[in-house]
Design an enzyme around this catalytic site. Structure first.
Site, PDB file in Angstrom:
ATOM      1  N   ARG A  15       1.125  -1.327  -0.158  1.00 39.57           N
ATOM      2  CA  ARG A  15       0.447   0.223   0.612  1.00 39.57           C
ATOM      3  C   ARG A  15       1.387   1.673  -0.688  1.00 39.57           C
ATOM      4  NH1 ARG A  15      -4.284  -0.137   4.715  1.00 39.57           N
ATOM      5  NH2 ARG A  15      -2.544  -1.969   5.551  1.00 39.57           N
ATOM      6  N   LYS A  22       9.156  -0.722   3.042  1.00 38.59           N
ATOM      7  CA  LYS A  22       8.014   0.305   3.625  1.00 38.59           C
ATOM      8  C   LYS A  22       8.753   0.357   5.158  1.00 38.59           C
ATOM      9  CE  LYS A  22       4.865  -1.270   5.622  1.00 38.59           C
ATOM     10  NZ  LYS A  22       3.485  -2.208   6.726  1.00 38.59           N
ATOM     11  N   GLN A  75      13.578 -13.802   5.311  1.00 40.22           N
ATOM     12  CA  GLN A  75      12.402 -14.621   5.618  1.00 40.22           C
ATOM     13  C   GLN A  75      12.085 -14.748   3.677  1.00 40.22           C
ATOM     14  OE1 GLN A  75       9.006 -12.413   6.022  1.00 40.22           O
ATOM     15  NE2 GLN A  75       7.595 -14.792   7.008  1.00 40.22           N
ATOM     16  N   GLU A 154      -8.221 -11.530  13.580  1.00 41.06           N
ATOM     17  CA  GLU A 154      -7.947 -10.311  12.611  1.00 41.06           C
ATOM     18  C   GLU A 154      -8.740  -9.513  11.778  1.00 41.06           C
ATOM     19  OE1 GLU A 154      -4.321  -9.347  11.000  1.00 41.06           O
ATOM     20  OE2 GLU A 154      -4.490 -10.510  13.687  1.00 41.06           O
ATOM     21  N   ARG A 315      26.130  22.571   6.883  1.00 44.60           N
ATOM     22  CA  ARG A 315      26.112  21.131   6.205  1.00 44.60           C
ATOM     23  C   ARG A 315      26.861  20.063   7.398  1.00 44.60           C
ATOM     24  NH1 ARG A 315      27.952  21.958   0.911  1.00 44.60           N
ATOM     25  NH2 ARG A 315      27.928  19.252   0.468  1.00 44.60           N
ATOM     26  N   ASN A 359      37.833  37.727  11.150  1.00 44.59           N
ATOM     27  CA  ASN A 359      36.453  37.830  10.574  1.00 44.59           C
ATOM     28  C   ASN A 359      36.388  37.660  10.093  1.00 44.59           C
ATOM     29  OD1 ASN A 359      34.758  39.626   9.602  1.00 44.59           O
ATOM     30  ND2 ASN A 359      34.429  41.140  11.091  1.00 44.59           N
ATOM     31  N   ARG A 422      44.992  40.861  -6.780  1.00 38.82           N
ATOM     32  CA  ARG A 422      43.982  41.480  -7.394  1.00 38.82           C
ATOM     33  C   ARG A 422      45.202  42.184  -8.695  1.00 38.82           C
ATOM     34  NH1 ARG A 422      41.406  44.932  -2.480  1.00 38.82           N
ATOM     35  NH2 ARG A 422      43.007  47.096  -2.281  1.00 38.82           N
TER      36      ARG A 422
HETATM   37  C1  UD1 Z   1      -0.345  -6.810  11.721  1.00 37.64           C
HETATM   38  C2  UD1 Z   1      -1.680  -7.659  12.593  1.00 37.64           C
HETATM   39  C3  UD1 Z   1      -2.291  -7.601  13.648  1.00 37.64           C
HETATM   40  C4  UD1 Z   1      -2.309  -5.279  14.274  1.00 37.64           C
HETATM   41  C5  UD1 Z   1      -1.618  -5.088  13.364  1.00 37.64           C
HETATM   42  C6  UD1 Z   1      -0.452  -3.751  14.306  1.00 37.64           C
HETATM   43  C7  UD1 Z   1      -1.044 -10.026  12.307  1.00 37.64           C
HETATM   44  C8  UD1 Z   1      -1.768 -11.312  11.226  1.00 37.64           C
HETATM   45  N1  UD1 Z   1      -1.371  -8.839  12.707  1.00 37.64           N
HETATM   46  O1  UD1 Z   1      -1.544  -6.525  10.821  1.00 37.64           O
HETATM   47  O2  UD1 Z   1      -3.193  -8.023  14.315  1.00 37.64           O
HETATM   48  O3  UD1 Z   1      -3.496  -5.290  14.735  1.00 37.64           O
HETATM   49  O4  UD1 Z   1       0.029  -5.468  12.600  1.00 37.64           O
HETATM   50  O5  UD1 Z   1       0.021  -2.737  13.067  1.00 37.64           O
HETATM   51  O6  UD1 Z   1      -0.194 -10.524  12.998  1.00 37.64           O
HETATM   52  N2  UD1 Z   1       5.721  -8.736   8.648  1.00 37.64           N
HETATM   53  C9  UD1 Z   1       6.931  -9.988   7.757  1.00 37.64           C
HETATM   54  N3  UD1 Z   1       6.569 -10.814   7.242  1.00 37.64           N
HETATM   55  C10 UD1 Z   1       5.520 -11.518   7.089  1.00 37.64           C
HETATM   56  C11 UD1 Z   1       4.376 -10.453   6.778  1.00 37.64           C
HETATM   57  C12 UD1 Z   1       5.138  -9.094   7.794  1.00 37.64           C
HETATM   58  O7  UD1 Z   1       8.307  -9.511   8.741  1.00 37.64           O
HETATM   59  O8  UD1 Z   1       5.782 -12.556   6.031  1.00 37.64           O
HETATM   60  C13 UD1 Z   1       6.162  -7.415   9.007  1.00 37.64           C
HETATM   61  C14 UD1 Z   1       5.894  -6.288   8.043  1.00 37.64           C
HETATM   62  O9  UD1 Z   1       6.628  -5.867   6.616  1.00 37.64           O
HETATM   63  C15 UD1 Z   1       5.545  -5.226   9.341  1.00 37.64           C
HETATM   64  C16 UD1 Z   1       5.455  -5.928   9.999  1.00 37.64           C
HETATM   65  O10 UD1 Z   1       4.745  -7.858   9.916  1.00 37.64           O
HETATM   66  O11 UD1 Z   1       6.679  -4.808   9.320  1.00 37.64           O
HETATM   67  C17 UD1 Z   1       3.047  -5.855  10.504  1.00 37.64           C
HETATM   68  O12 UD1 Z   1       2.886  -7.046   9.129  1.00 37.64           O
HETATM   69  P1  UD1 Z   1       1.670  -5.901   8.562  1.00 37.64           P
HETATM   70  O13 UD1 Z   1       1.555  -7.232   7.160  1.00 37.64           O
HETATM   71  O14 UD1 Z   1       1.517  -4.685   7.703  1.00 37.64           O
HETATM   72  O15 UD1 Z   1       0.237  -6.926   9.326  1.00 37.64           O
HETATM   73  P2  UD1 Z   1      -1.133  -5.964   9.271  1.00 37.64           P
HETATM   74  O16 UD1 Z   1      -1.941  -6.219   8.234  1.00 37.64           O
HETATM   75  O17 UD1 Z   1      -1.061  -4.338   9.488  1.00 37.64           O
HETATM   76 CA    CA Z   2       1.212  -3.191   9.118  1.00 35.76          CA
END
Ligand code: UD1
Ligand code: CA
Length: 450
Positions: A15, A22, A75, A154, A315, A359, A422
């Site tokens: 998204r 992300k 993963q 969920e 900077r 200065n 100069r």
């Molecule tokens: C998740 C929770 C939900 C909670 C919400 C809070 C689960 C199933 N759901 O949903 O209950 O309310 O977060 O923000 O846990 N990620 C991985 N590998 C994966 C899937 C996800 O590393 O296979 C990581 C994502 O990068 C992210 C985090 O886990 O940083 C959460 O995953 P995301 O898909 O955003 O979960 P939500 O649908 O937001």
């Molecule tokens: Ca999330």
């Protein structure tokens, strides 16, 4: 109790509509992953494992740039949050202690909140961080029975009654690490998304007679970032928090809403910040300094009593000593300005040292770059650099020395000497009048012709 921190950061973040993973999108000048790592670091974990997948190399680099001892677990397929935690198992086989799981897209958890979770672990096998959501949206819902947490559902899998629950899952979970891996091994993917949900471990644990409870915190802390709109909202929240912290610490912000902080900005008390100032990462301002309007600072150090701006740009590598003055339209990079020195107008100082009470006149440029190499300019104490001096580096102007306005200085100027580089001025008597008369006559002739 020893703690292992597991940060989930393998997701793509569909998204976000982005090529960047992300968790590498920035809030206040740092990837959201670094904010999450900073939050977790408050627990002083013995081990930290980041689970990476999408853009794993970049994610690993961001994590290890922040702390080189961080371990990375891969993963390769994103099969859900439980599957993600499982990937950390190999790295942590020999670890006996507590685990805290934090999502890389949930960057604002406060240390106090994590401490409250650690305390709750004394009486419960699993502790989940929850929050009352104003708009529960797509968050997982926490189903409680008295002080026990029975399960997490969920959104996609919830019925109407469960969707009506406003107590939501933040994603932060704490449990004994071997027990956590044991529960995760039992998670199945028979749900709407066909993913292995970490949230399922609660129901499994309860069925085995383990206890689970919820610690709650403010919604602003558990904000999950899944879209650009949420990222923008997170930045706004961060800035609001940073501004109020600065005010509480005794910093005057003349127009607080127009000052932008980085994740690590440090400002001493009694400093005065005018409107429209931007702090990039790595800035430390000591006490009683003044940063005037429309200045931009990054990776620099401003000492007590110094004054910067309006319209100044500091900077990386700029070091201003006490009571220095840097005025309008001045840019400084990788340079040390010693106590009481002044660089007041329209000047570029790069790769230089400026001595005490020197200065630097308007329009001075350190010509530090020959197109290939960078060279150093050294200006001694009490030196006076005439307006419009080009200092062609490498070059040194001695202490108590002077350069003539408009000079191009290509050779060192000894201590106490005046350097002039100069051409000498010539005046031609009556020439201006002659030239004017000639031009006016030409114009009169042209007008007659029309
Ligand atoms: C998740 C929770 C939900 C909670 C919400 C809070 C689960 C199933 N759901 O949903 O209950 O309310 O977060 O923000 O846990 N990620 C991985 N590998 C994966 C899937 C996800 O590393 O296979 C990581 C994502 O990068 C992210 C985090 O886990 O940083 C959460 O995953 P995301 O898909 O955003 O979960 P939500 O649908 O937001
Ligand atoms: Ca999330």
């Amino acid at each position: 109790m020893a703690t292992a921190l597991i940060i989930l950061a393998a997701g793509k973040g569909t998204r976000m509509q982005s090529d960047l993973p992300k968790v590498l999108h920035q809030i206040a000048g740092a990837p959201m992953l670094v904010h999450a790592l900073k939050a977790g670091a408050s627990l002083s974990p013995e081990r930290t494992v980041v689970v990476a997948g999408h853009g794993a190399d970049a994610v690993a680099k961001a994590a290890q740039d922040w702390d080189e001892t961080i371990e990375i677990a891969l993963q390769t397929e994103q099969n859900g949050t439980a599957h993600a935690v499982q990937q950390a198992q190999t790295a942590l086989t020999d670890f006996d202690g507590d685990a805290i799981v934090i999502f890389g897209d949930t960057p604002f958890i406060r240390p106090e909140t994590l401490e409250a979770m650690t305390a709750a672990r004394k009486t419960h096998d699993i502790v989940v961080l929850g929050f009352e959501a104003a708009d529960p949206g797509r968050y997982g819902r926490l189903v409680q029975n008295g002080d026990q947490l029975e399960k997490i559902v969920e959104f996609k899998d919830a019925n109407d009654q469960e969707r009506a629950i406003t107590l939501c899952n933040s994603g932060v979970i704490s449990a004994n690490l071997p027990a956590l891996f044991d529960l995760i091994d039992q998670v199945k993917n028979d749900n709407a998304a066909e993913e292995y949900y970490l949230t399922d471990i609660i129901g499994i644990a309860r069925a085995q007679g383990l206890s689970a409870t919820v610690v709650t915190c403010d919604e602003a802390e558990t904000l999950g970032i899944n879209s650009r709109a949420e990222l923008s909202n997170a930045e706004t929240l961060f800035q609001a928090r940073a501004r109020s912290e600065a005010l509480e610490n005794g910093v005057t912000l003349q127009a607080a809403d127009t000052v932008y902080f980085a994740h690590d900005t440090v400002i001493g008390r009694d400093s005065f910040i005018e409107p429209n100032v931007v702090f990039g990462p790595g800035v430390t301002i000591e006490s009683s300094a003044t940063i005037r309007a429309f200045s931009h600072l990054e990776d620099c150090h401003v000492s007590r009593g110094a004054s910067v701006g309006p319209y100044a740009r500091l900077r990386p590598g700029t070091e201003l000593a006490e009571n220095t003055k840097v005025g309008n339209f001045v840019e400084i990079k990788n340079a040390t300005v010693a106590e009481g020195a002044k660089v007041n107008h329209l000047t570029y100082i790069g790769d230089a040292t400026i001595g005490e009470k020197a200065n630097v006149g308007a329009g001075t440029v350190t010509c530090n770059y020959d197109g290939v190499f960078k060279h150093h300019t050294d200006i001694g104490a009490n030196a006076f650099i005439g307006s419009g001096t080009m200092l062609v580096a490498p070059v040194r102007v001695g202490h108590d020395a002077m350069t003539g306005s408009g000079s191009v200085i290509t050779e060192d100027v000894p201590d106490n000497a005046l350097g002039l580089g100069r051409t000498r001025q010539v005046n031609k008597d009556g020439f201006a009048k002659k030239l004017f008369d000639m031009l006016k006559a030409r114009k009169a002739k042209q007008q007659k012709g029309h």
